[in-house]
Structures are given as C-alpha cells and as structure tokens.
Motif scaffolding. Structure first.
Motif, short mmCIF file in Angstrom:
data_model
loop_
_atom_site.label_atom_id
_atom_site.label_comp_id
_atom_site.label_asym_id
_atom_site.label_seq_id
_atom_site.Cartn_x
_atom_site.Cartn_y
_atom_site.Cartn_z
N GLY A 1 0.82 -1.21 0.00
CA GLY A 1 0.00 0.00 0.00
C GLY A 1 0.85 1.26 0.00
O GLY A 1 0.55 2.24 -0.68
N PHE A 2 1.94 1.23 0.76
CA PHE A 2 2.82 2.39 0.80
C PHE A 2 3.51 2.59 -0.54
O PHE A 2 3.55 3.70 -1.07
CB PHE A 2 3.86 2.21 1.91
CG PHE A 2 4.74 3.41 2.10
CD1 PHE A 2 4.29 4.51 2.80
CD2 PHE A 2 6.01 3.45 1.55
CE1 PHE A 2 5.09 5.62 2.96
CE2 PHE A 2 6.81 4.55 1.71
CZ PHE A 2 6.36 5.65 2.42
N VAL A 3 4.04 1.53 -1.12
CA VAL A 3 4.83 1.64 -2.35
C VAL A 3 3.95 1.95 -3.56
O VAL A 3 4.32 2.75 -4.42
CB VAL A 3 5.64 0.35 -2.59
CG1 VAL A 3 6.26 0.32 -3.97
CG2 VAL A 3 6.72 0.21 -1.53
N PHE A 4 2.77 1.34 -3.64
CA PHE A 4 1.95 1.48 -4.84
C PHE A 4 0.90 2.59 -4.77
O PHE A 4 0.41 3.03 -5.81
CB PHE A 4 1.24 0.16 -5.16
CG PHE A 4 2.19 -0.93 -5.56
CD1 PHE A 4 3.05 -0.76 -6.63
CD2 PHE A 4 2.25 -2.11 -4.85
CE1 PHE A 4 3.93 -1.76 -6.99
CE2 PHE A 4 3.12 -3.12 -5.21
CZ PHE A 4 3.97 -2.94 -6.28
N PHE A 5 0.54 3.07 -3.58
CA PHE A 5 -0.51 4.06 -3.48
C PHE A 5 -0.07 5.36 -2.80
O PHE A 5 -0.26 6.44 -3.33
CB PHE A 5 -1.74 3.49 -2.75
CG PHE A 5 -2.36 2.35 -3.48
CD1 PHE A 5 -3.06 2.55 -4.66
CD2 PHE A 5 -2.24 1.07 -3.00
CE1 PHE A 5 -3.62 1.50 -5.34
CE2 PHE A 5 -2.80 0.00 -3.68
CZ PHE A 5 -3.50 0.22 -4.85
N ILE A 6 0.48 5.25 -1.60
CA ILE A 6 0.78 6.45 -0.83
C ILE A 6 1.94 7.23 -1.44
O ILE A 6 1.85 8.44 -1.66
CB ILE A 6 1.07 6.09 0.64
CG1 ILE A 6 -0.22 5.59 1.29
CG2 ILE A 6 1.63 7.26 1.41
CD1 ILE A 6 -0.03 5.09 2.70
N ASN A 7 3.04 6.56 -1.71
CA ASN A 7 4.23 7.25 -2.19
C ASN A 7 4.08 7.81 -3.61
O ASN A 7 4.38 8.98 -3.83
CB ASN A 7 5.44 6.32 -2.10
CG ASN A 7 6.74 7.05 -2.10
OD1 ASN A 7 6.78 8.26 -1.97
ND2 ASN A 7 7.81 6.32 -2.26
N PRO A 8 3.58 7.06 -4.60
CA PRO A 8 3.50 7.64 -5.96
C PRO A 8 2.51 8.79 -6.10
O PRO A 8 2.72 9.70 -6.89
CB PRO A 8 3.07 6.47 -6.84
CG PRO A 8 3.26 5.25 -6.05
CD PRO A 8 3.25 5.65 -4.62
N TYR A 9 1.43 8.77 -5.33
CA TYR A 9 0.41 9.80 -5.47
C TYR A 9 0.59 10.93 -4.46
O TYR A 9 -0.28 11.79 -4.33
CB TYR A 9 -0.99 9.19 -5.35
CG TYR A 9 -1.27 8.23 -6.47
CD1 TYR A 9 -1.39 8.67 -7.78
CD2 TYR A 9 -1.37 6.86 -6.23
CE1 TYR A 9 -1.63 7.80 -8.82
CE2 TYR A 9 -1.61 5.98 -7.26
CZ TYR A 9 -1.74 6.45 -8.55
OH TYR A 9 -1.97 5.57 -9.57
N ASN A 10 1.70 10.90 -3.72
CA ASN A 10 2.04 11.94 -2.74
C ASN A 10 0.93 12.17 -1.72
O ASN A 10 0.63 13.30 -1.35
CB ASN A 10 2.41 13.25 -3.44
CG ASN A 10 3.69 13.13 -4.22
OD1 ASN A 10 4.60 12.43 -3.81
ND2 ASN A 10 3.74 13.79 -5.35
N ILE A 11 0.32 11.08 -1.28
CA ILE A 11 -0.64 11.15 -0.18
C ILE A 11 0.18 11.23 1.10
O ILE A 11 1.04 10.40 1.34
CB ILE A 11 -1.56 9.92 -0.17
CG1 ILE A 11 -2.35 9.85 -1.48
CG2 ILE A 11 -2.49 9.95 1.03
CD1 ILE A 11 -3.11 8.56 -1.66
N VAL A 12 -0.08 12.23 1.91
CA VAL A 12 0.75 12.43 3.10
C VAL A 12 -0.01 11.95 4.33
O VAL A 12 -0.93 12.62 4.81
CB VAL A 12 1.12 13.92 3.25
CG1 VAL A 12 1.96 14.14 4.48
CG2 VAL A 12 1.85 14.41 2.02
N PRO A 13 0.38 10.77 4.85
CA PRO A 13 -0.22 10.33 6.11
C PRO A 13 0.43 11.07 7.27
O PRO A 13 1.42 11.78 7.10
CB PRO A 13 0.13 8.84 6.16
CG PRO A 13 1.38 8.73 5.38
CD PRO A 13 1.30 9.80 4.31
N GLY A 14 -0.10 10.91 8.43
CA GLY A 14 0.50 11.55 9.59
C GLY A 14 1.73 10.80 10.08
O GLY A 14 1.97 9.66 9.71
#
Length: 65
Positions: free
Chosen positions: A21-34
């Motif tokens: 989830g981190f590699v394929f969704f959060i990091n490429p789309y620059n979603i910033v979790p807390g």
C-alpha cells in the motif's frame, strides 16, 4: 505450535499488505499520512535526491533513542 506459526504468517501477510500500500498508493500519489513517514514524503518532495526511507530512518533513530 500450529497456532503460533499461523499467527506469525498473519503478521507477515499484514506487513506485506502495508508495504504494498505504501509503495503502490501512498508514495507515488504523494498522499501524506501523519507521522514520521508523512513528514518524510514532504521532505522527499523538497529534496528529491534523498529517498523517503532515508528520511524515515533519520527521524526514527532519534525518536527511538
């Protein structure tokens, strides 16, 4: 013994899903979790030569100490 192996396999599966989830969704789309890795993504966008994981370790080590 079988319950213990099953528990460890469930933990391993959860870690794999979290990493994917981190590699394929959060990091490429620059979603910033807390938290630490959210700040790491922001700093990676400011300094693209340093990877997100490196910034994560730079924050995690002082917090661990």
């Amino acid at each position: 013994m079988k319950k213990e192996i099953n528990g460890w396999l469930n933990i391993l599966l959860g870690c794999i899903i979290l990493a994917a989830g981190f590699v394929f969704f959060i990091n490429p789309y620059n979603i910033v979790p807390g938290g630490v890795y959210g700040a790491s993504i922001v700093l990676h966008n400011l300094f693209p030569s340093v990877q997100v994981g490196t910034f994560g370790y730079m924050f995690d080590i002082p917090l661990l100490i």
